[in-house]
Design a protein around this motif. Sequence first.
Motif, short mmCIF file in Angstrom:
data_model
loop_
_atom_site.label_atom_id
_atom_site.label_comp_id
_atom_site.label_asym_id
_atom_site.label_seq_id
_atom_site.Cartn_x
_atom_site.Cartn_y
_atom_site.Cartn_z
N VAL A 30 1.56 -3.08 1.88
CA VAL A 30 0.61 -3.68 1.14
C VAL A 30 1.26 -3.99 -0.25
O VAL A 30 1.99 -3.49 -0.90
CB VAL A 30 -0.44 -2.56 0.29
CG1 VAL A 30 -1.42 -3.11 -0.65
CG2 VAL A 30 -0.97 -1.70 1.41
N ASP B 208 7.23 5.10 1.13
CA ASP B 208 7.87 4.34 0.04
C ASP B 208 8.51 3.23 0.54
O ASP B 208 9.23 3.31 1.73
CB ASP B 208 8.66 4.86 -1.02
CG ASP B 208 7.55 5.47 -2.10
OD1 ASP B 208 6.28 5.26 -1.70
OD2 ASP B 208 8.03 6.09 -3.03
N SER B 209 8.65 1.82 0.15
CA SER B 209 9.35 0.69 0.48
C SER B 209 10.73 0.66 -0.07
O SER B 209 11.28 -0.44 -0.01
CB SER B 209 8.68 -0.46 0.47
OG SER B 209 8.10 -0.70 -0.88
N PHE C 275 6.38 -3.46 -4.12
CA PHE C 275 5.99 -4.01 -5.44
C PHE C 275 7.33 -4.52 -5.75
O PHE C 275 8.36 -3.78 -5.91
CB PHE C 275 5.34 -3.31 -6.41
CG PHE C 275 5.40 -4.09 -7.76
CD1 PHE C 275 4.55 -5.30 -7.77
CD2 PHE C 275 5.99 -3.75 -8.85
CE1 PHE C 275 4.27 -6.21 -9.13
CE2 PHE C 275 5.64 -4.56 -9.94
CZ PHE C 275 5.01 -5.66 -9.90
N GLN D 143 13.77 5.48 -0.32
CA GLN D 143 14.15 7.22 -0.91
C GLN D 143 13.50 7.89 0.32
O GLN D 143 14.05 9.12 0.21
CB GLN D 143 13.13 7.26 -2.00
CG GLN D 143 13.75 6.49 -3.27
CD GLN D 143 13.04 7.18 -4.48
OE1 GLN D 143 12.07 6.76 -4.95
NE2 GLN D 143 13.74 8.28 -4.81
N GLY E 48 -1.33 -1.74 -9.35
CA GLY E 48 -0.66 -0.73 -9.57
C GLY E 48 -0.84 -0.07 -8.08
O GLY E 48 -1.55 -0.11 -7.15
N SER F 203 12.98 2.22 -10.62
CA SER F 203 11.65 2.89 -10.40
C SER F 203 10.65 2.23 -11.43
O SER F 203 11.12 1.81 -12.38
CB SER F 203 12.11 4.33 -10.41
OG SER F 203 10.91 4.93 -10.86
N ARG G 182 11.04 12.83 -16.54
CA ARG G 182 10.16 12.83 -15.17
C ARG G 182 10.07 14.44 -14.79
O ARG G 182 9.01 14.81 -14.50
CB ARG G 182 10.74 11.85 -14.30
CG ARG G 182 9.97 12.04 -12.85
CD ARG G 182 10.31 10.78 -12.11
NE ARG G 182 9.57 10.80 -10.97
CZ ARG G 182 9.54 9.94 -10.15
NH1 ARG G 182 10.00 8.62 -10.58
NH2 ARG G 182 8.97 9.67 -8.88
N ASP H 102 1.60 -5.63 -3.67
CA ASP H 102 0.89 -5.74 -4.70
C ASP H 102 1.07 -6.73 -5.68
O ASP H 102 1.52 -6.52 -6.92
CB ASP H 102 1.19 -4.20 -5.08
CG ASP H 102 -0.07 -3.84 -6.40
OD1 ASP H 102 -1.26 -4.64 -6.14
OD2 ASP H 102 0.00 -2.99 -6.90
#
Length: 235
Positions: free
Chosen positions: A37, A88-89, A12, A92, A64, A206, A130, A39
């Motif tokens: 993907v 993840d893109s 995203f 990380q 989402g 993030s 978090r 989004d």
Amino acid sequence: MNPKIHIIVPAFNEARNLEKVIGQLRALAANLDILVVDDGSRDATFETARKLNVLAVKLVNNLGIGGAVQTGFKYAARRGYDCALQFDSDGQHDPSQISKITGPILAGEADLVIGTRYLSKTGYRTPLARRAGIFIFSFISGVFLRQRITDSTSGFRAMNKKVLEFFAREYPVDFPDAEAIILLGLSGFRIKEVPVEMKPRLSGHSSTTTLKSLYYPFKMLLSIFAVLLRKNILR
Ligand SMILES: Nc1nc2c(ncn2[C@@H]2O[C@H](COP(=O)(O)OP(=O)(O)O)[C@@H](O)[C@H]2O)c(=O)[nH]1
Ligand SMILES: [Mg+2]
């Protein structure tokens, strides 16, 4: 025969990070099966994926992260993959650690493997809110699953065919990672965490804001309650 592993890369607004991440993945092995993907990004994420010649799907609206990865699960399940990996893109995750995550799946020791940054000293710094959400979830999972999950928000995870098919049918939308763990755990699937190194994202921010982190434990309790109510119809 080599098992078929499919890598699902949710993205995203990651145009600035995608090239490097795909490059890192391909450096590992040239013939990986990857699906990006996108989004409903507002930047050039999709165009970047196309330019890199990687298989990509563009969702017309932002579903989402839950809806996005489920798109990948549906694709991989339909194509009969034995193992799927979420990656993840944002840079990380470290491609050299993929085998740590997929290893227990391919050895038949677990149904879902989560890469955790909190089982060994990695120096990874997590914002306080978090951390609080993750800590509460760890406690809750200890009570309900009799297994403490230390990194419920990790997006570095692998699953076998059974879980892939399950997730293709059934995947939460909002804060999906933790809810999916509860859903699987209560349905009798075997979950395993393995320690991994995680880095800060390459650029951008993030999507997990402080407010979202504080909302997280409440959402967890609500979803556990909902899952318990329908537990008997899951399998
Ligand atoms: N497809 C999709 N991916 C998302 C969305 N939000 C975040 N991501 C991707 O999911 C991954 C993790 O998101 P990130 O914001 O870094 O969350 P964090 O790593 O938990 O802090 C990244 O690869 C993001 O590009 C979303 O709404 N849709
Ligand atoms: Mg991230």
